[in-house]
Design an enzyme around this catalytic site. Structure first.
Site, mmCIF file in Angstrom:
data_model
loop_
_atom_site.group_PDB
_atom_site.id
_atom_site.type_symbol
_atom_site.label_atom_id
_atom_site.label_comp_id
_atom_site.label_asym_id
_atom_site.label_seq_id
_atom_site.Cartn_x
_atom_site.Cartn_y
_atom_site.Cartn_z
ATOM 1 N N CYS A 110 98.872 63.943 68.744
ATOM 2 C CA CYS A 110 97.753 63.674 67.961
ATOM 3 C C CYS A 110 98.191 62.938 66.822
ATOM 4 O O CYS A 110 99.027 62.145 66.625
ATOM 5 C CB CYS A 110 97.006 65.000 67.584
ATOM 6 S SG CYS A 110 97.788 66.198 66.604
ATOM 7 N N CYS A 123 92.404 66.847 54.791
ATOM 8 C CA CYS A 123 91.404 65.717 54.975
ATOM 9 C C CYS A 123 91.781 64.815 56.029
ATOM 10 O O CYS A 123 90.833 64.195 56.791
ATOM 11 C CB CYS A 123 91.342 64.889 53.378
ATOM 12 S SG CYS A 123 90.582 65.919 52.411
#
Length: 410
Positions: free
Chosen positions: A373, A196
């Site tokens: 990231c 998620c």
């Protein structure tokens, strides 16, 4: 066994709608008060599960979560608030549950559930509710429940969809019931399915799925209605639709005899190092600090490669001027919320479509371009894209991504 005469005046007032409910009544309420439930996770799914189980009058709840409240949790983890940022999630959850039902007994377990402690957590309870967010934990929980013969309410969410079911390996009839391993016989490869944190989730979705999970738990304990045993319900928020599939136990599957033995290398769960991005671990003990080729990246489950570097190595290279550039491949809103000083934002999607990366022409093994990231999944993909276009360029992937930067005080 609790009797009606044992209830306090406040309990008699609190549960009067259950007492008057045809098909439920005092007997079902007393069964809830005598029940003990283990809830895995006090996050998105855990929030409605814990809230409604406590409010419904479940007598004892064990809650397992080793994380702390972060502001990024609050759009979906409505059990917590701004005032609770930095507090253990179990502490925040326990306070809310006691506020709803002061007579409740809450056991806080501020630790991840693993193959080593799972049976000890599962065996004392009547039912387990799994609100975890990764495959490794789900297999561990399922295996422990199968060995102990405990029923398990399962739910999962991703992006705009979710699913719910009830597993029970050892039915009262003596027959074999379905488990999580009948639904997913094999775990996906590390990094194959986004979390998620990587893919996002509609903030209200955990409320829908978690409330369904709480409903199944209450029905099972109270002995009312037809549970989702043998059925998997899926919900699509974008189309506002539910559908259902049957689930039978695989007669050829060997019963589980060990816990999570085949999922120890998956990222994001027990035995995988950092159990979630931003977990409150001591950064000095994190293997991502000093990647060793061939060992497992605790954030993604991939083995470390020669192009992986840790945050300490990046900091030293920046100070020595041995970096051709630092590229943040996250989305612009992520970059705006915080980034490495001097980093250029080129989202992964733009790289796929051919966007140029500043410094790539000058990049060498001695002065590489470093990609990062959130935790290292997208930056690995970006490195592969750039390596295909620039086979001789010096490129590095920052293990643990921006979560490691924040943990290191960067």
């Amino acid at each position: 066994m609790t009797e009606l005469k044992d209830l306090s005046q406040t309990q008699l007032e609190r549960f009067q709608r259950h007492f008057s409910l045809t098909g439920f009544g005092p007997d079902a309420q007393l069964r809830l008060l005598d029940a003990r439930v283990l809830v895995i996770g006090a996050g998105g799914l855990g929030a409605p599960i814990l809230t409604y189980l406590a409010a419904a009058g479940v007598g004892t709840i064990d809650v397992v979560d080793h994380d702390v409240v972060d502001r990024s949790n609050l759009h979906r983890q409505v059990l917590h608030s701004e005032a609770g940022i930095g507090r253990p999630k179990t502490e925040s959850a326990a306070a809310v549950m006691r506020g709803l039902h002061p007579e409740i007994t809450v056991h806080e377990h501020r630790e991840p559930i693993t193959g080593e402690n799972a049976l000890a957590l599962v065996e004392p309870v009547d039912i387990v509710v799994d609100g975890s967010d990764n495959f490794a934990t789900r297999y561990v929980v399922s295996d422990a429940c199968e060995i102990a013969g405990k029923p398990l309410v399962y739910g999962s969410i991703l992006r705009f969809a979710g699913q719910v079911s009830l597993f029970w390996s050892r039915l009262p009839s003596g027959e074999r019931g379905p488990t999580y391993r009948d639904l997913y016989p094999e775990a996906p490869d590390a990094g194959e399915v986004p979390t998620c944190a990587e893919a996002g989730v509609l903030g209200v979705l955990p409320g829908v799925i978690g409330t369904l999970m709480a409903t199944e738990t209450i029905k099972f304990l109270a002995g009312v209605g037809d549970t989702l045993l043998g059925r998997v319900m899926t919900y699509d928020a974008l189309t506002a639709s539910f559908r259902e599939v049957r689930l039978l136990p695989d007669p050829d599957r060997e019963p589980v005899t060990s816990i999570g033995a085949d999922v120890a290398g998956l990222g994001g769960g027990p035995g995988g190092g950092a159990a979630s991005a931003g977990a409150a671990c001591a950064v000095e003990e994190d293997p991502a600090l000093h990647p060793v080729e061939g060992e497992t990246d605790p954030y993604t489950g991939h083995p470390f490669g020669p192009e992986d570097i840790g945050i300490r190595e990046l900091q030293a290279a920046v100070e020595a001027g041995r970096i051709a550039g630092v590229v943040d491949v996250r989305e612009p809103w992520e970059y705006a919320a915080g980034h490495v000083e001097g980093a250029v934002n080129v989202p992964l999607g733009e790289l796929w479509h051919g966007s140029e990366v500043p410094g790539i022409d000058e990049a060498s093994e001695q002065r590489p371009v470093v990609l990062y990231c959130k935790i290292g999944v997208r930056s690995r993909q970006a490195l592969a894209v750039l390596r295909h276009r620039n086979p001789d360029a010096g490129l590095r992937n920052l293990v643990g991504g921006y979560e490691q930067v924040k943990a290191a005080g960067g």
